[in-house]
Enzyme design. Structure first.
Site, PDB file in Angstrom:
ATOM      1  N   TYR A  25      71.131  52.426  90.130  1.00 18.51           N
ATOM      2  CA  TYR A  25      70.650  52.225  91.264  1.00 18.51           C
ATOM      3  C   TYR A  25      69.298  51.987  91.142  1.00 18.51           C
ATOM      4  O   TYR A  25      68.445  52.593  90.451  1.00 18.51           O
ATOM      5  CB  TYR A  25      71.426  52.440  92.221  1.00 18.51           C
ATOM      6  N   GLU A  26      68.802  50.805  91.756  1.00 23.52           N
ATOM      7  CA  GLU A  26      67.178  50.457  91.903  1.00 23.52           C
ATOM      8  C   GLU A  26      66.521  51.914  91.998  1.00 23.52           C
ATOM      9  O   GLU A  26      65.900  52.127  92.853  1.00 23.52           O
ATOM     10  CB  GLU A  26      66.967  49.672  92.350  1.00 23.52           C
ATOM     11  N   SER A  27      67.321  52.694  93.241  1.00 22.81           N
ATOM     12  CA  SER A  27      66.754  53.732  93.848  1.00 22.81           C
ATOM     13  C   SER A  27      66.293  54.707  93.503  1.00 22.81           C
ATOM     14  O   SER A  27      66.027  55.638  94.181  1.00 22.81           O
ATOM     15  CB  SER A  27      68.019  54.358  95.262  1.00 22.81           C
ATOM     16  N   GLY A  28      66.622  54.846  91.733  1.00 21.63           N
ATOM     17  CA  GLY A  28      66.487  55.755  90.367  1.00 21.63           C
ATOM     18  C   GLY A  28      67.100  56.534  90.430  1.00 21.63           C
ATOM     19  O   GLY A  28      66.989  57.592  89.482  1.00 21.63           O
TER      20      GLY A  28
END
Lengths: 260, 284
Positions: A50-53
């Site tokens: 996920y783009e949150s890392g």
């Protein structure tokens, strides 16, 4: 299993397309459900990012946002957001980007920015987030959305993320080296781009859906592959996995105050 | 002089009308208590910088504090749209705001460039996208080595950054863990840095050597505000209050309901209420 909804069929059909060795950049909403059903059924080793890392996450419940704590707690590792976009996305480590859309055209171009004119919008949508670069940096792009005349349109109002542009070799002409949209899964059908024109063509129709329904909910004239299949219906395992996941998710998101 | 100050002083010492300010947090560690203090102190003409403006920016925009918002995703995560921000964009209520829109990749790398002291970020991006047509800050350059066309955006170097973090030690070193987002980059990019923390501990002895730490000499002020990220969350302390995000969709849909909610929950409140708000959300 005979009793399933079009939404359930869409999620399960999308989940089936993911491979055990995929490294998948997951969009929130329908893509997130599909990716986690894949992980909980035929693709236990899939890497979900996920783009949150969060890299290699395996949430018990579907996250409400891309940055829920559940994603971090169950991830192999969590990196900063600049690193996520530089090393992992731009560096070419992601095999599949899985996106939703507010507006989609026949060439897989996506709008999640505005309805109407950008400077004088009829509806201001949230915007692209990570999508502009996900669409061009992942090996290929899967798209999932519910069919409706307002979402599957002949011309999108804003190019948030680039699919096949005007079709044909438009990606190559812009110097984009990745494949772009290779799959569209809706609540009625599975679509793949024509190898030449890159226009989405229906390859498989879900049980209960008809060509009339597909056309009525699509803003362009629908084309069909030479051999159109019926999408296999969900198995007991697939449907049970999806429903359990959604039940856990609903309980977690609505009742946190009481449950804690 | 101690870096540990009450939140009201941390805000009034570091934020000024007209500043470019970032209240950052990528879903996690969003500095709600600091933003509410800024709302109570009534700043004007702020340029709000953030990757994911969500509830706190909706609140600040709805209170008429912002003249400009620089962002890459303006939504209530997982719920829908930001209704006060939309009202400002679509109807200029309570005032018109200018918007400057990027992608996440651009925003994250603009913070990184700011932290690096560089004037710009360079990356492979925006290909085929319409944002460069509506945001003149996005420019293309040619790589001098390969000839590849690459995107650039100016570095973010805000006047002041506010972040929330888990803990500070007695010297004022700050520890951040979980989804670290751009917390480190925005702090190192900003001219002034204010951190709210869940707690102060004597020291960070015996911790893992690679933890994300902001040394005390990179931070201007620290306020201890337990629960200060609510309804966002603090990894290891309390969970995200998803129900509050769902509720916000209703509260923000109506101008009067919004005004009444802000009066009761922000303008008439103090930083101490945040500890109470996370009481039922605590991790074991």
């Amino acid at each position: 299993m005979t009793d399933f909804t079009p939404d359930e069929m869409m999620t399960i059909a999308a989940a089936r397309q993911l491979r055990n060795d995929d490294v998948c950049f997951v969009g929130i909403g329908a893509p997130s459900a599909a990716c986690n059903v894949a992980r909980l059924t035929h693709a236990p080793d899939i890497t979900l990012i996920y783009e949150s890392g969060t890299i290699g996450t395996s949430p018990e419940v579907l996250p409400l946002s891309i940055g829920d704590g559940e994603l971090c707690e169950t991830a192999l590792t969590t990196v900063g957001v600049p690193e996520m976009f530089r090393y992992w996305l731009m560096g070419g480590r992601i095999s599949v980007g899985f996106l939703g859309a507010a507006q989609l055209d026949r060439f897989g171009n996506i709008n999640t920015t505005v309805i109407g004119d950008y400077h004088n919008p009829k509806v201001r949508l949230p915007g692209g987030g990570g999508a502009p670069e996900i669409a061009t940096s992942c090996g290929e792009i899967y798209i999932t959305l519910k069919q409706a005349p307002r979402s599957m349109v002949s011309k999108i109002d804003f190019f948030t993320s680039f699919g096949h542009g005007e079709g044909g070799d438009h990606r190559q002409r812009l110097g984009i080296k990745t494949k772009g949209p290779t799959l569209l899964i809706t609540d009625l059908a599975i679509w793949r781009p024509d190898p030449e024109t890159k226009e989405f063509v229906v390859h498989s129709i879900h049980r209960g859906a008809t060509k009339e329904m597909i056309q009525e909910t699509c803003g362009w004239t629908v084309r069909y592959a030479d051999n159109v299949d019926e999408t296999p219906v969900p198995t007991d395992d697939e449907l049970g996995t999806l429903r359990d996941l959604q039940a856990r998710t609903t309980a977690a998101h609505s009742g946190k105050r009481d449950a804690a | 002089m101690s870096k540990f100050v009450p939140l009201s002083q941390a805000v009034s010492d570091n934020l000024h009308d007209g500043d470019v300010v970032a209240f950052e947090g990528f879903t996690h560690l969003i500095p709600h208590a600091a933003a509410h203090e800024a709302i109570r102190q009534g700043f004007k003409d702020l340029t709000l910088l953030r990757m994911t403006p969500d509830i706190v920016y909706d609140q600040m925009i709805g209170m008429g504090m912002a003249k400009k918002v620089i962002f890459s995703y303006a939504g209530n995560p997982g719920v829908g749209l930001l209704r006060r921000m939309r009202d400002a964009i679509e109807n200029e209520y309570p005032r018109a705001i200018e918007t400057v829109e990027h992608s996440h990749s651009a925003m994250a790398q603009a913070y990184e460039a700011g932290a690096s002291g560089l004037p710009l970020a360079v990356f492979r991006g925006y290909k085929g996208a319409d944002l460069p047509k509506v945001n003149p800050d996005i420019k293309m350059i040619e790589c001098p080595y390969t000839g590849e066309k690459l995107a650039t955006v100016p570095a973010h170097q805000p006047d002041v950054a506010f972040i929330h973090a888990q803990k500070a030690d007695a010297k004022g070193n700050v520890l951040i863990e979980g989804i670290i987002g751009v917390q480190k980059e925005v702090a190192l990019a900003a001219k002034r840095v204010v951190v709210t923390v869940e707690e102060m501990v004597p020291d960070f002895a015996d911790l893992h050597p690679n933890l994300c730490i902001l040394p005390h000499w990179t931070v201007d002020a620290i306020a201890v505000v337990p629960g200060g990220a609510h309804p966002s969350y603090t990894f290891g302390y309390y969970q995200r209050d998803n129900a509050a995000y769902l509720d916000w969709d209703k509260i923000s849909s109506d101008r009067e309901l919004f005004a009444a909610w802000m009066q009761e929950n922000v303008l008439s409140a103090t930083p101490e209420v945040f500890a109470e708000r996370v009481r039922g959300l605590k991790n074991d």
